[in-house]
Design a protein around this motif. Structure first.
Motif, mmCIF file in Angstrom:
data_model
loop_
_atom_site.group_PDB
_atom_site.id
_atom_site.type_symbol
_atom_site.label_atom_id
_atom_site.label_comp_id
_atom_site.label_asym_id
_atom_site.label_seq_id
_atom_site.Cartn_x
_atom_site.Cartn_y
_atom_site.Cartn_z
ATOM 1 N N ALA A 1 20.124 48.878 118.351
ATOM 2 C CA ALA A 1 19.986 49.961 119.769
ATOM 3 C C ALA A 1 19.909 49.351 120.924
ATOM 4 C CB ALA A 1 18.686 50.559 119.537
ATOM 5 N N TRP A 2 19.208 48.037 121.193
ATOM 6 C CA TRP A 2 19.607 47.335 122.445
ATOM 7 C C TRP A 2 20.855 46.730 122.731
ATOM 8 C CZ3 TRP A 2 20.301 42.400 124.158
ATOM 9 C CH2 TRP A 2 20.026 42.135 125.425
ATOM 10 N N ASN A 3 21.590 46.451 121.599
ATOM 11 C CA ASN A 3 23.034 45.906 121.791
ATOM 12 C C ASN A 3 23.724 47.070 122.192
ATOM 13 O OD1 ASN A 3 24.587 43.634 121.729
ATOM 14 N ND2 ASN A 3 25.281 44.283 119.548
ATOM 15 N N GLU A 4 23.627 48.279 121.789
ATOM 16 C CA GLU A 4 24.323 49.443 122.200
ATOM 17 C C GLU A 4 24.555 49.724 123.505
ATOM 18 O OE1 GLU A 4 24.633 53.999 120.774
ATOM 19 O OE2 GLU A 4 24.475 52.574 119.178
ATOM 20 N N ILE A 5 23.130 49.545 124.079
ATOM 21 C CA ILE A 5 23.008 49.620 125.561
ATOM 22 C C ILE A 5 23.692 48.520 126.459
ATOM 23 C CG2 ILE A 5 21.007 49.757 127.333
ATOM 24 C CD1 ILE A 5 19.432 51.347 125.167
ATOM 25 N N THR B 1 13.651 46.063 125.810
ATOM 26 C CA THR B 1 14.158 47.434 125.628
ATOM 27 C C THR B 1 15.083 47.820 127.063
ATOM 28 O OG1 THR B 1 12.600 48.342 127.146
ATOM 29 C CG2 THR B 1 12.091 47.909 124.630
ATOM 30 N N GLY B 2 15.796 49.007 126.896
ATOM 31 C CA GLY B 2 16.661 49.450 128.146
ATOM 32 C C GLY B 2 15.584 49.433 129.259
ATOM 33 N N ASP B 3 14.569 49.865 129.157
ATOM 34 C CA ASP B 3 13.857 50.019 130.502
ATOM 35 C C ASP B 3 12.994 48.671 130.867
ATOM 36 O OD1 ASP B 3 14.685 52.712 130.294
ATOM 37 O OD2 ASP B 3 12.914 53.225 129.340
ATOM 38 N N ASP B 4 12.781 47.957 129.880
ATOM 39 C CA ASP B 4 11.773 46.826 130.046
ATOM 40 C C ASP B 4 12.345 45.350 129.577
ATOM 41 O OD1 ASP B 4 9.484 45.340 130.946
ATOM 42 O OD2 ASP B 4 8.218 46.251 129.413
ATOM 43 N N GLY B 5 12.149 44.438 130.182
ATOM 44 C CA GLY B 5 12.652 43.171 129.886
ATOM 45 C C GLY B 5 12.155 42.801 128.606
ATOM 46 N N PRO B 6 12.387 41.553 128.193
ATOM 47 C CA PRO B 6 11.699 40.989 127.124
ATOM 48 C C PRO B 6 10.169 40.441 127.444
ATOM 49 C CG PRO B 6 13.066 39.216 128.200
ATOM 50 C CD PRO B 6 13.241 40.578 128.867
ATOM 51 N N ILE B 7 9.465 40.223 126.334
ATOM 52 C CA ILE B 7 8.061 39.895 126.415
ATOM 53 C C ILE B 7 8.307 38.166 126.249
ATOM 54 C CG2 ILE B 7 6.037 39.414 125.438
ATOM 55 C CD1 ILE B 7 6.397 42.351 124.544
ATOM 56 N N LEU B 8 7.961 37.399 127.175
ATOM 57 C CA LEU B 8 8.341 35.828 127.194
ATOM 58 C C LEU B 8 6.988 35.126 126.800
ATOM 59 C CD1 LEU B 8 10.537 35.772 130.308
ATOM 60 C CD2 LEU B 8 11.334 35.828 127.877
ATOM 61 N N PRO B 9 6.399 35.014 125.517
ATOM 62 C CA PRO B 9 5.418 34.293 125.238
ATOM 63 C C PRO B 9 5.116 32.912 125.363
ATOM 64 C CG PRO B 9 6.328 35.117 123.282
ATOM 65 C CD PRO B 9 7.255 35.803 124.538
#
Length: 126
Positions: free
Chosen positions: A60-64, A99-107
């Protein structure tokens, strides 16, 4: 802090927790691969390698993003013993569930490794 900011933090924490639980249940993650793992620019000049809890999330993310890369499974062992240390050596952050709306979580490399190992131990010992 505003309510909206608090909601965003709670959503990110929930997304991270879901990622960890899913990875342990499946014993693997999904990344995007095409002659190498996809690397993305972060907002602060860093680079990150996106990881997803499922094939569907990666797809889904890759499609966006339309990267041309292919969702590819990575075992938990490969992730923790090889890929995370390699990313750390190259100063590339693990980017959890963008996600399309939010960047990654970078722990961070160590925190992600420790969270995965703690969750694995908990799943084994009950």
């Amino acid at each position: 802090m505003s309510i909206a900011g608090s909601d965003n933090i709670n959503a990110r924490e929930g997304r991270y927790r879901y990622f960890i639980e899913s990875v342990i249940a499946w014993e693997g993650v999904w990344g995007l691969y095409d002659k190498g793992w996809l690397l993305c620019p972060g907002n602060d000049g860093t680079r990150y390698c996106p990881f997803f809890a499922s094939h569907d999330h990666a797809d889904a993310w890759n499609e966006i993003a339309q990267t041309g890369y292919v969702p590819t499974a990575i075992t938990l062992v490969e992730l923790t013993e090889n890929l995370l240390p390699d990313l750390a050596r190259n100063r590339i952050e693990p980017g959890i569930s963008p996600t399309g709306d939010d960047g990654p979580i970078l722990p961070g490399h160590l925190a992600l490794h420790d969270d995965l190992m703690a969750a694995l131990k908990k799943s084994i010992t009950g």
